[in-house]
Design a protein around this motif. Structure first.
Motif, mmCIF file in Angstrom:
data_model
loop_
_atom_site.group_PDB
_atom_site.id
_atom_site.type_symbol
_atom_site.label_atom_id
_atom_site.label_comp_id
_atom_site.label_asym_id
_atom_site.label_seq_id
_atom_site.Cartn_x
_atom_site.Cartn_y
_atom_site.Cartn_z
ATOM 1 N N MET A 117 29.217 74.533 -3.491
ATOM 2 C CA MET A 117 27.846 74.994 -2.762
ATOM 3 C C MET A 117 27.113 73.799 -2.481
ATOM 4 N N SER A 118 26.569 73.868 -1.461
ATOM 5 C CA SER A 118 25.609 72.671 -0.806
ATOM 6 C C SER A 118 24.281 73.533 -0.444
ATOM 7 N N VAL A 119 22.970 73.055 -1.161
ATOM 8 C CA VAL A 119 21.581 73.755 -0.792
ATOM 9 C C VAL A 119 20.735 72.263 -0.490
ATOM 10 N N SER A 120 19.960 72.753 0.519
ATOM 11 C CA SER A 120 18.874 71.878 0.766
ATOM 12 C C SER A 120 17.662 72.628 1.309
ATOM 13 N N PRO A 121 16.435 71.895 0.957
ATOM 14 C CA PRO A 121 15.114 72.571 1.458
ATOM 15 C C PRO A 121 15.046 72.610 2.961
ATOM 16 N N PHE A 122 15.686 71.631 3.737
ATOM 17 C CA PHE A 122 15.634 71.562 4.970
ATOM 18 C C PHE A 122 16.802 71.871 5.910
ATOM 19 N N PHE A 123 17.993 71.045 5.745
ATOM 20 C CA PHE A 123 19.031 71.179 6.443
ATOM 21 C C PHE A 123 20.394 70.692 5.813
ATOM 22 N N ASN A 124 21.649 70.908 6.077
ATOM 23 C CA ASN A 124 22.813 70.467 5.399
ATOM 24 C C ASN A 124 23.698 69.876 6.574
ATOM 25 N N LEU A 125 24.174 68.722 6.273
ATOM 26 C CA LEU A 125 25.161 67.900 7.216
ATOM 27 C C LEU A 125 26.636 67.641 6.704
ATOM 28 N N HIS A 126 27.508 68.190 6.947
ATOM 29 C CA HIS A 126 28.853 67.802 6.491
ATOM 30 C C HIS A 126 29.924 67.348 7.622
ATOM 31 N N HIS A 127 30.800 66.612 7.035
ATOM 32 C CA HIS A 127 32.024 66.665 7.962
ATOM 33 C C HIS A 127 33.200 67.735 7.653
ATOM 34 N N GLU A 128 33.183 67.931 6.098
ATOM 35 C CA GLU A 128 33.891 69.075 5.731
ATOM 36 C C GLU A 128 33.467 69.788 4.428
ATOM 37 N N GLY A 160 27.801 71.305 10.529
ATOM 38 C CA GLY A 160 29.541 70.775 10.047
ATOM 39 C C GLY A 160 30.364 70.281 11.024
ATOM 40 N N GLN A 161 31.328 69.770 10.817
ATOM 41 C CA GLN A 161 32.643 69.770 11.889
ATOM 42 C C GLN A 161 33.873 70.548 11.445
ATOM 43 N N LYS A 162 34.187 70.403 10.156
ATOM 44 C CA LYS A 162 35.232 71.418 9.592
ATOM 45 C C LYS A 162 34.583 72.304 8.453
ATOM 46 N N CYS A 169 29.559 75.106 13.417
ATOM 47 C CA CYS A 169 30.628 74.226 12.889
ATOM 48 C C CYS A 169 31.494 74.293 14.276
ATOM 49 N N SER A 170 32.196 73.172 14.486
ATOM 50 C CA SER A 170 33.177 73.352 15.739
ATOM 51 C C SER A 170 34.476 73.980 15.060
ATOM 52 N N ASP A 171 35.072 73.482 14.169
ATOM 53 C CA ASP A 171 36.187 74.068 13.390
ATOM 54 C C ASP A 171 35.680 74.731 12.265
ATOM 55 N N PHE A 172 35.622 76.191 12.515
ATOM 56 C CA PHE A 172 35.131 76.934 11.289
ATOM 57 C C PHE A 172 35.792 78.250 11.060
ATOM 58 N N ARG A 173 35.990 78.656 9.835
ATOM 59 C CA ARG A 173 36.528 79.938 9.410
ATOM 60 C C ARG A 173 35.790 80.192 8.324
ATOM 61 N N GLY A 174 35.306 81.712 8.400
ATOM 62 C CA GLY A 174 34.267 82.233 7.546
ATOM 63 C C GLY A 174 33.283 83.232 8.150
ATOM 64 N N ILE A 175 32.230 83.089 7.630
ATOM 65 C CA ILE A 175 31.035 83.980 8.176
ATOM 66 C C ILE A 175 29.694 82.939 8.244
ATOM 67 N N GLN A 176 29.052 83.221 9.421
ATOM 68 C CA GLN A 176 27.770 82.515 9.645
ATOM 69 C C GLN A 176 26.644 83.698 9.544
ATOM 70 N N ILE A 177 25.454 83.359 8.657
ATOM 71 C CA ILE A 177 24.211 84.353 8.700
ATOM 72 C C ILE A 177 23.024 83.406 9.086
ATOM 73 N N GLY A 178 22.556 83.889 10.235
ATOM 74 C CA GLY A 178 21.484 83.187 10.452
ATOM 75 C C GLY A 178 20.691 83.685 11.889
ATOM 76 N N GLY A 179 19.630 82.971 12.447
ATOM 77 C CA GLY A 179 19.207 83.412 13.514
ATOM 78 C C GLY A 179 19.878 83.084 14.837
ATOM 79 N N TRP A 180 20.628 81.872 14.986
ATOM 80 C CA TRP A 180 21.626 81.528 15.837
ATOM 81 C C TRP A 180 22.623 80.946 15.183
ATOM 82 N N ASN A 181 24.055 81.422 15.637
ATOM 83 C CA ASN A 181 25.160 80.730 14.867
ATOM 84 C C ASN A 181 26.164 80.362 15.867
ATOM 85 N N GLU A 182 26.817 79.256 15.808
ATOM 86 C CA GLU A 182 27.783 78.661 16.808
ATOM 87 C C GLU A 182 29.000 78.346 16.111
ATOM 88 N N ASN A 183 30.089 78.439 16.446
ATOM 89 C CA ASN A 183 31.536 78.209 16.178
ATOM 90 C C ASN A 183 32.507 78.027 17.162
#
Length: 208
Positions: A139-150, A163-165, A177-191
């Motif tokens: 689990m990753s938590v940030s008060p602003f944003f999260n950036l990950h490769h994986e 993220g990338q993957k 996230c360009s390579d995404f499997r799962g669920i995105q919840i938010g105002g705007w979501n891109e995969n």
């Protein structure tokens, strides 16, 4: 006389070799408290205090416990990054082999992480992972944003998760996230499959 000189040389060489082996063994001995950067620390069963290891001299460390980062750059980056949040890609940073990355089993708690790191557990960063290859399983938590490769697990940030993957769940105002499997919840979501407000998803591998 020559025999004495030869004997002294052999003893001196053996002493240096023993000292070198001792330093190597000492570097592998687990520490309860340690700091980074450090040339003589590899394993920590406790707390690692991190600042920033320069890439040319970076020595990966394995931490079973807590990794704490105090690089003050992390306090000033969020306002700047909001105007240029891009997915970290392989074209930006070299993919780092796992054996050459920090490995934290437990909790990573930092202002910012600028060392290539695999976090197995909970990651809490103010400015997330900047200018480095980052992998989080948990689990990753940030008060602003999260950036990950994986990212495998749950990524939560009020403003953005990028993220990338990614495998799991992203929750934030903006998720990408360009390579995404799962669920995105938010105002705007891109995969890689679609772009959607509120809820987005993908559970199939993308065709290359």
């Amino acid at each position: 006389m020559k025999t004495r000189i030869l004997l002294i040389a052999v003893l001196l060489f053996n002493s240096l070799a023993y000292a070198s082996d001792s330093v190597k063994v000492d570097s592998l001995k687990p520490r309860l408290l340690a700091a980074s950067p450090s040339k003589n620390v590899r394993n920590v069963n406790g707390i690692l205090f991190k600042y920033y290891d320069e890439e040319d001299h970076f020595k990966p460390k394995k931490v079973n416990g807590l990794g704490m980062g105090f690089n003050v750059i992390g306090l000033f980056l969020p306002p700047l990054m909001l105007f240029n949040l891009q997915p970290p890609g392989n074209y930006d940073y070299v993919v780092v082999p796992r054996e050459k990355m920090n490995k934290i089993n437990g909790l990573q708690l930092s202002l910012i992480n600028m060392e290539p790191t695999v976090t197995n557990g909970l990651e809490i960063n103010v400015s997330s992972n900047i200018d480095t290859y980052a992998v989080t399983n948990g689990m990753s938590v940030s008060p602003f944003f999260n950036l990950h490769h994986e990212m495998k697990g749950v990524s939560v940030a009020p403003l953005a998760n990028v993220g990338q993957k990614c495998r799991g769940i992203q929750i934030g105002l903006y998720n990408k996230c360009s390579d995404f499997r799962g669920i995105q919840i938010g105002g705007w979501n891109e995969n890689g499959k679609r772009k959607f407000p509120l809820i987005n998803w993908n559970f199939k591998s993308l065709k290359q």
